[in-house]
Each structure stands twice: as C-alpha cells, then as structure tokens.
Design a protein around this motif. Structure first.
Motif, PDB file in Angstrom:
ATOM      1  N   SER A  27       0.808  -1.234   0.000  1.00 32.47           N
ATOM      2  CA  SER A  27       0.000   0.000   0.000  1.00 32.47           C
ATOM      3  C   SER A  27       0.832   1.270   0.000  1.00 32.47           C
ATOM      4  O   SER A  27       0.313   2.347  -0.287  1.00 32.47           O
ATOM      5  CB  SER A  27      -0.985   0.094   1.174  1.00 32.47           C
ATOM      6  OG  SER A  27      -1.751  -1.059   1.278  1.00 32.47           O
ATOM      7  N   PRO A  48       5.418   2.600   0.063  1.00 30.51           N
ATOM      8  CA  PRO A  48       6.787   2.071   0.013  1.00 30.51           C
ATOM      9  C   PRO A  48       7.287   1.663   1.398  1.00 30.51           C
ATOM     10  O   PRO A  48       7.157   2.427   2.356  1.00 30.51           O
ATOM     11  CB  PRO A  48       7.617   3.248  -0.520  1.00 30.51           C
ATOM     12  CG  PRO A  48       6.658   4.311  -0.909  1.00 30.51           C
ATOM     13  CD  PRO A  48       5.331   4.017  -0.324  1.00 30.51           C
ATOM     14  N   GLU A  67       7.305  -7.883   0.327  1.00 33.91           N
ATOM     15  CA  GLU A  67       6.632  -6.668  -0.142  1.00 33.91           C
ATOM     16  C   GLU A  67       5.998  -6.905  -1.496  1.00 33.91           C
ATOM     17  O   GLU A  67       6.574  -7.540  -2.372  1.00 33.91           O
ATOM     18  CB  GLU A  67       7.613  -5.489  -0.220  1.00 33.91           C
ATOM     19  CG  GLU A  67       6.872  -4.202  -0.565  1.00 33.91           C
ATOM     20  CD  GLU A  67       7.729  -2.952  -0.556  1.00 33.91           C
ATOM     21  OE1 GLU A  67       8.961  -3.048  -0.378  1.00 33.91           O
ATOM     22  OE2 GLU A  67       7.152  -1.861  -0.747  1.00 33.91           O
ATOM     23  N   ARG A  68       4.803  -6.367  -1.637  1.00 38.45           N
ATOM     24  CA  ARG A  68       4.080  -6.492  -2.915  1.00 38.45           C
ATOM     25  C   ARG A  68       3.474  -5.141  -3.264  1.00 38.45           C
ATOM     26  O   ARG A  68       3.448  -4.226  -2.445  1.00 38.45           O
ATOM     27  CB  ARG A  68       3.044  -7.615  -2.827  1.00 38.45           C
ATOM     28  CG  ARG A  68       2.019  -7.482  -1.700  1.00 38.45           C
ATOM     29  CD  ARG A  68       1.165  -6.333  -1.892  1.00 38.45           C
ATOM     30  NE  ARG A  68       0.166  -6.034  -0.946  1.00 38.45           N
ATOM     31  CZ  ARG A  68      -0.520  -4.896  -1.026  1.00 38.45           C
ATOM     32  NH1 ARG A  68      -0.242  -3.981  -1.923  1.00 38.45           N
ATOM     33  NH2 ARG A  68      -1.470  -4.633  -0.175  1.00 38.45           N
ATOM     34  N   GLY A  72       0.201  -3.069  -5.324  1.00 37.63           N
ATOM     35  CA  GLY A  72      -1.107  -3.125  -5.979  1.00 37.63           C
ATOM     36  C   GLY A  72      -1.742  -1.762  -6.036  1.00 37.63           C
ATOM     37  O   GLY A  72      -1.138  -0.757  -5.661  1.00 37.63           O
ATOM     38  N   MET A  73      -2.971  -1.755  -6.505  1.00 39.52           N
ATOM     39  CA  MET A  73      -3.761  -0.512  -6.597  1.00 39.52           C
ATOM     40  C   MET A  73      -5.221  -0.877  -6.481  1.00 39.52           C
ATOM     41  O   MET A  73      -5.610  -1.985  -6.871  1.00 39.52           O
ATOM     42  CB  MET A  73      -3.590   0.129  -7.987  1.00 39.52           C
ATOM     43  CG  MET A  73      -2.378   0.963  -8.171  1.00 39.52           C
ATOM     44  SD  MET A  73      -2.437   1.738  -9.791  1.00 39.52           S
ATOM     45  CE  MET A  73      -3.210   3.302  -9.405  1.00 39.52           C
ATOM     46  N   THR A  74      -6.031   0.073  -6.075  1.00 43.46           N
ATOM     47  CA  THR A  74      -7.468  -0.167  -6.032  1.00 43.46           C
ATOM     48  C   THR A  74      -7.963  -0.584  -7.427  1.00 43.46           C
ATOM     49  O   THR A  74      -8.776  -1.500  -7.559  1.00 43.46           O
ATOM     50  CB  THR A  74      -8.188   1.119  -5.566  1.00 43.46           C
ATOM     51  OG1 THR A  74      -7.671   1.450  -4.280  1.00 43.46           O
ATOM     52  CG2 THR A  74      -9.683   0.936  -5.488  1.00 43.46           C
ATOM     53  N   ASP A 110       2.561   5.133 -11.648  1.00 45.71           N
ATOM     54  CA  ASP A 110       3.754   4.846 -10.832  1.00 45.71           C
ATOM     55  C   ASP A 110       4.968   4.732 -11.745  1.00 45.71           C
ATOM     56  O   ASP A 110       4.907   4.100 -12.807  1.00 45.71           O
ATOM     57  CB  ASP A 110       3.562   3.536 -10.048  1.00 45.71           C
ATOM     58  CG  ASP A 110       2.550   3.701  -8.928  1.00 45.71           C
ATOM     59  OD1 ASP A 110       2.652   4.699  -8.187  1.00 45.71           O
ATOM     60  OD2 ASP A 110       1.648   2.853  -8.811  1.00 45.71           O
ATOM     61  N   LEU A 163       9.939   0.595  -7.543  1.00 42.71           N
ATOM     62  CA  LEU A 163       9.100   1.775  -7.781  1.00 42.71           C
ATOM     63  C   LEU A 163       9.916   3.010  -7.415  1.00 42.71           C
ATOM     64  O   LEU A 163      10.595   3.032  -6.385  1.00 42.71           O
ATOM     65  CB  LEU A 163       7.823   1.715  -6.935  1.00 42.71           C
ATOM     66  CG  LEU A 163       6.875   0.561  -7.255  1.00 42.71           C
ATOM     67  CD1 LEU A 163       5.660   0.589  -6.331  1.00 42.71           C
ATOM     68  CD2 LEU A 163       6.415   0.596  -8.710  1.00 42.71           C
ATOM     69  N   ASN A 216      -4.520   7.137   0.793  1.00 39.30           N
ATOM     70  CA  ASN A 216      -4.140   8.055  -0.279  1.00 39.30           C
ATOM     71  C   ASN A 216      -4.742   9.447  -0.085  1.00 39.30           C
ATOM     72  O   ASN A 216      -5.883   9.580   0.329  1.00 39.30           O
ATOM     73  CB  ASN A 216      -4.636   7.525  -1.626  1.00 39.30           C
ATOM     74  CG  ASN A 216      -3.806   6.365  -2.091  1.00 39.30           C
ATOM     75  OD1 ASN A 216      -2.894   5.948  -1.385  1.00 39.30           O
ATOM     76  ND2 ASN A 216      -4.102   5.855  -3.265  1.00 39.30           N
TER      77      ASN A 216
HETATM   78  P1  AMP Z   1      -4.651   2.842  -3.861  1.00 39.86           P
HETATM   79  O1  AMP Z   1      -5.147   3.499  -5.042  1.00 39.86           O
HETATM   80  O2  AMP Z   1      -5.122   3.347  -2.555  1.00 39.86           O
HETATM   81  O3  AMP Z   1      -4.930   1.455  -4.013  1.00 39.86           O
HETATM   82  O4  AMP Z   1      -3.085   3.067  -3.841  1.00 39.86           O
HETATM   83  C1  AMP Z   1      -2.312   2.564  -4.885  1.00 39.86           C
HETATM   84  C2  AMP Z   1      -0.967   3.194  -4.865  1.00 39.86           C
HETATM   85  O5  AMP Z   1      -0.268   2.830  -3.682  1.00 39.86           O
HETATM   86  C3  AMP Z   1      -0.093   2.705  -5.988  1.00 39.86           C
HETATM   87  O6  AMP Z   1      -0.368   3.363  -7.202  1.00 39.86           O
HETATM   88  C4  AMP Z   1       1.297   2.970  -5.457  1.00 39.86           C
HETATM   89  O7  AMP Z   1       1.654   4.322  -5.711  1.00 39.86           O
HETATM   90  C5  AMP Z   1       1.118   2.763  -3.967  1.00 39.86           C
HETATM   91  N1  AMP Z   1       1.654   1.463  -3.533  1.00 39.86           N
HETATM   92  C6  AMP Z   1       1.013   0.307  -3.289  1.00 39.86           C
HETATM   93  N2  AMP Z   1       1.864  -0.654  -2.893  1.00 39.86           N
HETATM   94  C7  AMP Z   1       3.092  -0.086  -2.872  1.00 39.86           C
HETATM   95  C8  AMP Z   1       4.405  -0.536  -2.550  1.00 39.86           C
HETATM   96  N3  AMP Z   1       4.637  -1.768  -2.126  1.00 39.86           N
HETATM   97  N4  AMP Z   1       5.411   0.340  -2.673  1.00 39.86           N
HETATM   98  C9  AMP Z   1       5.208   1.595  -3.092  1.00 39.86           C
HETATM   99  N5  AMP Z   1       3.999   2.088  -3.391  1.00 39.86           N
HETATM  100  C10 AMP Z   1       2.954   1.258  -3.288  1.00 39.86           C
END
Ligand code: AMP
Ligand code: MCA
Length: 459
Positions: free
Chosen positions: A238, A240, A259-260, A262-264, A346, A359, A373
C-alpha cells in the motif's frame, strides 16, 4: 434464516449499490458476501471520511441501501441532499431483523464481468473516482495470491487492516476465505495488543502497511520475547516499505517481510517471491495473470533497466471509473494487438538481470500517509473556500511514522488563524488529509506559463 434472503426480500436487485460505512466486524463480511451474491454492488467508504467525502461518494454512486453502525450516524446527519438515493439504513446492531427464510431465496446468475464493488479512490481532479471492480477482477487477484504466497487451509490470518480497502478486503479477507483459512478479524491495529497477539501463536500470517511495521518495530525493541517461529508470512504493501524498516524487522524477528504492490484499480500487480528472493526496496515481479510494461512519455517501451511509467494488463484490471468514461479512457492505452494497458501513474525500473521492479515515485501528486491516499487537489480546493485564503498548494513531506504527511502553503489576503483553519478542514475532510504544517507565503512559485512548481516548495 439468512441475510442473503433478507436482503432479497427487502428488494435488493442485481446492479443496486449498497454503501458500507462500518468498522471491521464479522457482520461486515456476512453482509458484503450477501450483497455481491445477489449481484448488487458494494461501495465501501473509509470510516475516517467526513462531510465532503461522504457527500460526494453517496451522491455519485446513488446507493439504495447503506450499511453502518450507530456511532457513525452523526456523520451522516451532516449530509443533506447528497444522500437522497438512500431508501434504508441498515444498522449492524439490527442485522438480525434483516434475516429471512433461506428457502425463499432465488439468487440471480452473477457473471464474471458483473460488478462486485465500486471503490472510491482519490482523484487527480479533487473529487474521488469510483473504480468499478468485477467479480473476475477479484478472482484474478485472489487466484494469483493463493498460488504466489502458498496459502493453505490451516493458515490463520491476523487481520487488523480496514475492510473498506482492497488490502484488507481482497488481499486479506477474500484470500483467506478462498483458501478456507481462518481470519482473526480485529477492529484495528494497536501496537501492544497486536504484538502480543502475533507472539501468542494464534496467527501465522500477517498483512500490514509500512506504518504498522514501523510501530511494531518500536514495540519489539521493548519486548523481551521475540519468538515468531510460528509465523509463516509477514507481508507489506500500500505504500513504500523503507529498506531500513525491512532490515530492522529482520534483525528483530528473523523474518523477511514480503513486499508487494497493488492498486485499487488493479488489485495486486507484483510481488516479491514467497520461496525466492525478497529484496528490500523492490516490489518483485508480476503475479500470475498480470502482464506489465514500462513506457516512456510517448508510450514506447523503455530499454531494459530504464525508468518509465508502469502499465499493467490482465484480468485483475478494473473495468473503468463509475460514470466517468473520459477518465476511464484517459487511464488506458491500446497496443498494436488491441490489448488494453492501464496507466498506473507509478514510475518504475526493472532490473534487466533479475526482472525485479523498483518503484521510483509517482507521475501524479498522490501523497500516501499510513497507507491512505491523499490527493493535494482536494485539500487545496477546500482551503481556498476559507475566508482570506486566496491560493493554496499542498505537498507531501516525509514523515518517519506515516511515510508522508500533507503540508500546505497559502497566499492570504487577510489574517488567517491556522488553528481555526485546521478545525474547518477537520469538519469537512478525513483528519489524515488535514495539513500538518501551514506556511503563509507572498506568492506561490510558478513557471512562465503560470503552472505551479511544487518541487520548489518541496525544496
Ligand atoms: P490505492 O489506489 O489506494 O490502491 O493506492 C495505490 C498506490 O499505492 C499505488 O499506485 C502505489 O503508488 C502505492 N503502492 C502500493 N503498494 C506499494 C508498494 N509496495 N510500494 C510503493 N507504493 C505502493
Ligand atoms: C490514522 N491517522 C492517520 C492515519 N490513520 N494520520 C495519517 N495517516 C494515516 N494513515 C490519524 C487519525 O486521523 C487520528 O487523528 C489519529 O491518527 C489517530 O487515529 P487512529 O484511528 O487511532 O489511528 P490508528 O488506528 O493508529 O491508525 C493507523 C493505521 C491506519 C493503523 C496505520 O492508518 C491504517 O489502518 N492504515 C492502513 C490503511 C490501508 O489499509 N490502506 C490500504 C489502501 P486525529 O486524532 O487528528 O483525528 S491501499 C490499497 O488497498 C492498495 C490496493 C494496496 O496496495 O494495498
């Protein structure tokens, strides 16, 4: 008796929206599964949202039903016409009254491309956008993670993350349910309690955002027993995860955080290996069913090892933004084979040898605070509605615990009391979006075209 039959008896139909403004509790999951089994669409709302955010989401997705709990009713009272689509408010305290005889149930056919969720995600235009997530999107992420992280039926997940986000709901709850595993569902994270529970051996899998790992590390530094031999997996996502956090956690627990990323809009995209390398500062390689590219400003693939924007394609990628076809169109591009690629915003680089992705930042101005966010635009728009504030610019500043927090720069035409301005913001917005610092300046730095130069504010 069943809630599924109860909701159907009430008249819930395929395609109806049901908003959830509710804390973590078993009833959340029971009602959610009933809603999506009926082909209705669940719209989760961040519990910290206040008047502006709640009003926008309810007026945008026009739910017929809202599922909540008594303590939240006051926040809903603050909203007027924006909630007029609601025909009923279902209180978790009264869920038992919504049960009906299961023999009366006639569940409709729900297909892979039907919507399961509309999840609001911060928008670049100041108003959040509803990401339309299909059943197939959920299944793709869940199937990928079950295989990639070796989920087993006897896993026990300690789940302290909110169910109103993809991380808690899909990565956590859905995967555990699909594996037939156990969920130890908690209302939230509390450093001392969660540490004790993790040490007790009750759970063997734990998912968290970096802020939670920072707090766990703090707690563990004062804890004599650090035996986590029973734990199978600690994951982070979610936001870094700082390499220092990765290292400190390993030194204290002997576990390497996986660590992984993702995005909504996409569910899970990339992950470090379960059985192979877990590299600090990297988010790994694409999960099963996910394809990725890294492109330059002209949408051309960059040379191996070069920086560019990360695009993803696969069954995990959402079907667009609710009632916003232009925003949907602007988020995708097509390749010569007709595949649709989602532009994540990203910035990333892929190691040509290992294939592992790092990233590097974001194309847009997104601020991530403790895994939530924040889009500066939404705060800037609110700040300029305050008497005496002529212009506002909000940026993210580094913060040891939250990762980043918002800071505001204002051009004022009258004296503005920062404390009163903060109170004003708190009435309208989730408190994690309220600027932690307010600085008054004579002018905001702009280039010759009049465009705000936020990097100069950061400096
Ligand atoms: P959301 O839209 O709330 O799902 O947030 C998604 C955003 O969270 C992504 O576009 C990334 O910028 C950030 N994100 C999710 N996981 C990571 C991670 N492991 N490292 C860095 N940024 C992340
Ligand atoms: C709470 N506060 C915060 C945050 N959370 N401030 C900044 N950033 C935050 N994230 C503030 C509250 O507004 C409040 O301020 C004060 O801290 C105490 O609130 P409390 O509720 O007690 O906080 P907490 O329980 O300690 O919460 C910290 C937390 C929580 C556990 C880290 O923020 C959290 O659960 N974060 C995880 C979010 C998450 O799951 N994100 C996934 C989305 P005041 O006193 O002024 O009111 S991203 C996603 O799903 C994608 C797909 C992905 O990749 O995973």
């Amino acid at each position: 008796m069943s809630s599924l039959a109860g909701l159907q008896k009430w008249g819930l139909q395929k395609g109806d929206r049901v908003a959830f403004f509710l804390s973590n509790c078993p009833e959340f999951l029971i009602a959610y599964l009933a809603v999506i089994r009926l082909g209705a669409i669940m719209v989760p709302i961040n519990l910290r949202y206040r008047r502006l955010e709640l009003g926008h989401i309810l007026s945008d997705c026009t739910p017929r039903l809202l599922f909540t709990e008594r303590p939240q009713l006051g926040f809903l009272d603050d909203i007027g016409a924006e909630k007029q689509s609601l025909e009923a408010i279902l209180l978790v305290e009264e869920l038992a009254q919504w049960q009906a005889d299961a023999t009366s149930l006639q569940a409709p056919l729900v297909e892979a491309n039907d919507l399961a969720l509309v999840m609001y995600t911060s928008g670049t235009t100041g108003r959040s956008k509803g990401a339309m997530i299909t059943h197939n999107n959920v299944i793709t992420t869940v199937t990928g993670l079950l295989a990639a992280w070796a989920w087993e039926q006897n896993d026990r997940l300690l789940l302290c993350l909110p169910l109103f986000h993809v991380h808690g709901l899909i990565v956590g709850a859905h995967c555990a349910l699909a594996a037939g595993a156990t969920i130890l569902l908690r209302a939230g994270f509390e450093a001392t309690k969660t540490t004790a529970e993790l040490l007790s051996g009750a759970a063997n899998v734990f998912f968290a955002v970096p802020t939670i790992y920072v707090r766990l590390i703090d707690e563990l530094r004062h804890t004599a027993n650090r035996d986590f031999a029973h734990m199978r997996l600690f994951c982070s996502g979610s936001a870094p995860l700082a390499p220092e956090t990765h290292t400190a956690f390993y030194e204290l627990t002997g576990h390497t955080i996986l660590e992984r990323y993702g995005m909504t809009e996409t569910g899970m995209n990339l992950s470090n290996a379960y059985a192979g390398a877990r590299v600090a500062g990297s988010v790994g390689t694409p999960l099963p069913g996910v394809s990725m590219r890294i492109v330059d400003g002209k949408n051309q693939d960059v040379a191996p090892g070069e920086e560019g924007e990360l695009l993803v394609c696969g069954g995990n990628v959402f079907s667009g933004y609710w009632l916003a076809p232009e925003k949907t169109a602007a988020s995708f591009s097509h390749d010569s084979l007709g595949h649709q690629w989602f532009h994540t915003g990203d910035l990333a680089r892929q190691d040509p040898q290992t294939g592992y992705v790092t990233l590097l930042g974001r194309r847009h101005e997104l601020i991530i605070s403790g895994g939530f966010n924040i889009y500066p635009r939404e705060i800037e728009e609110l700040l300029t509605t305050y008497p005496g504030v002529a212009e506002a610019a909000v940026i993210g500043v580094p913060h040891a615990e939250w990762g980043e927090v918002p800071a505001a720069f204002l051009v004022c035409t009258a004296v503005v009391d920062p404390a009163e301005l903060i109170t004003y913001c708190k009435q309208q917005l989730a408190s994690f979006k309220v600027p932690r610092q307010i600085t008054t300046v004579d002018v905001l730095p702009r280039n010759a075209m009049g465009k705000l130069q936020k990097h100069l504010l950061k400096a």
